[in-house]
Motif scaffolding. Sequence first.
Motif, mmCIF file in Angstrom:
data_model
loop_
_atom_site.group_PDB
_atom_site.id
_atom_site.type_symbol
_atom_site.label_atom_id
_atom_site.label_comp_id
_atom_site.label_asym_id
_atom_site.label_seq_id
_atom_site.Cartn_x
_atom_site.Cartn_y
_atom_site.Cartn_z
ATOM 1 N N VAL A 1 0.800 -1.235 0.057
ATOM 2 C CA VAL A 1 -0.042 -0.016 -0.081
ATOM 3 C C VAL A 1 0.868 1.152 0.034
ATOM 4 O O VAL A 1 0.800 2.261 -0.758
ATOM 5 C CB VAL A 1 -1.017 0.118 1.155
ATOM 6 N N ARG B 1 -7.796 7.512 -2.378
ATOM 7 C CA ARG B 1 -8.767 6.886 -2.878
ATOM 8 C C ARG B 1 -8.386 6.064 -4.220
ATOM 9 O O ARG B 1 -8.982 4.919 -4.322
ATOM 10 C CB ARG B 1 -9.840 7.861 -3.377
ATOM 11 N N GLU C 1 -6.838 2.845 -2.940
ATOM 12 C CA GLU C 1 -7.949 2.316 -2.177
ATOM 13 C C GLU C 1 -8.779 1.151 -3.523
ATOM 14 O O GLU C 1 -8.954 -0.041 -3.237
ATOM 15 C CB GLU C 1 -8.799 2.817 -1.673
ATOM 16 N N ASP C 2 -8.976 1.909 -4.472
ATOM 17 C CA ASP C 2 -9.719 1.388 -5.622
ATOM 18 C C ASP C 2 -8.770 0.233 -6.478
ATOM 19 O O ASP C 2 -9.499 -0.868 -6.561
ATOM 20 C CB ASP C 2 -10.132 2.290 -6.848
ATOM 21 N N PHE D 1 -8.779 -2.681 -3.961
ATOM 22 C CA PHE D 1 -9.996 -3.310 -3.992
ATOM 23 C C PHE D 1 -10.247 -4.508 -5.199
ATOM 24 O O PHE D 1 -10.659 -5.520 -4.954
ATOM 25 C CB PHE D 1 -11.438 -2.376 -3.873
ATOM 26 N N ASP E 1 -9.673 -5.033 0.674
ATOM 27 C CA ASP E 1 -10.616 -4.086 1.241
ATOM 28 C C ASP E 1 -10.287 -3.181 2.209
ATOM 29 O O ASP E 1 -10.208 -3.612 3.401
ATOM 30 C CB ASP E 1 -11.869 -4.837 1.238
ATOM 31 N N ILE E 2 -9.596 -2.053 1.938
ATOM 32 C CA ILE E 2 -9.162 -1.183 2.989
ATOM 33 C C ILE E 2 -9.756 0.495 2.682
ATOM 34 O O ILE E 2 -10.204 0.366 1.509
ATOM 35 C CB ILE E 2 -7.847 -0.976 2.973
ATOM 36 N N CYS E 3 -9.768 1.084 3.558
ATOM 37 C CA CYS E 3 -10.361 2.313 3.450
ATOM 38 C C CYS E 3 -9.261 3.350 3.135
ATOM 39 O O CYS E 3 -7.957 3.172 3.140
ATOM 40 C CB CYS E 3 -11.051 2.829 4.795
ATOM 41 N N HIS E 4 -9.568 4.788 2.340
ATOM 42 C CA HIS E 4 -8.566 5.460 2.113
ATOM 43 C C HIS E 4 -7.753 6.045 3.424
ATOM 44 O O HIS E 4 -6.633 6.465 3.243
ATOM 45 C CB HIS E 4 -9.172 6.720 1.007
ATOM 46 N N THR F 1 -7.135 4.531 5.882
ATOM 47 C CA THR F 1 -6.122 3.610 6.239
ATOM 48 C C THR F 1 -4.873 3.802 5.442
ATOM 49 O O THR F 1 -3.536 3.641 5.958
ATOM 50 C CB THR F 1 -6.697 2.091 6.124
ATOM 51 N N VAL F 2 -4.989 3.908 4.069
ATOM 52 C CA VAL F 2 -3.801 4.231 3.393
ATOM 53 C C VAL F 2 -3.130 5.395 4.011
ATOM 54 O O VAL F 2 -1.803 5.441 4.079
ATOM 55 C CB VAL F 2 -4.144 4.363 1.959
#
Length: 106
Positions: A24, A36, A39-40, A43, A48-51, A53-54
């Motif tokens: 990441v 984002r 994140e995409d 995915f 599956d992580i949130c932006h 989290t990045v």
Amino acid sequence: MPRSRKPASPFRYFNSSPEVIRLVVLMYVRFPLSFRNVEDLLFERGIDICHETVRLWWNRFGPLFAGEVRRKRISCMRGFRHWRWHLDEMYVKLNGEMVYLWRAVD
């Protein structure tokens, strides 16, 4: 006799594996992507992580990974001290004016 302790892992409080965290952070650094976009892309790979989290991982592990890269770069450069560089030089005419042109070749 006291036991020697291993240094604590910086990944110890995270549920994700160190490989995913490294992927990441390096994906965000290496390519001109937003949080984002990272994140995409992840995915699509099934991660599956949130932006946010990045962003958190970038703030936490970015300096750590940058230090590792710097140390590796310095250790690799030690073997290049004995290289010999050659300089190729000449005069060329550019727009009717003689100009000195040189180029370093390893």
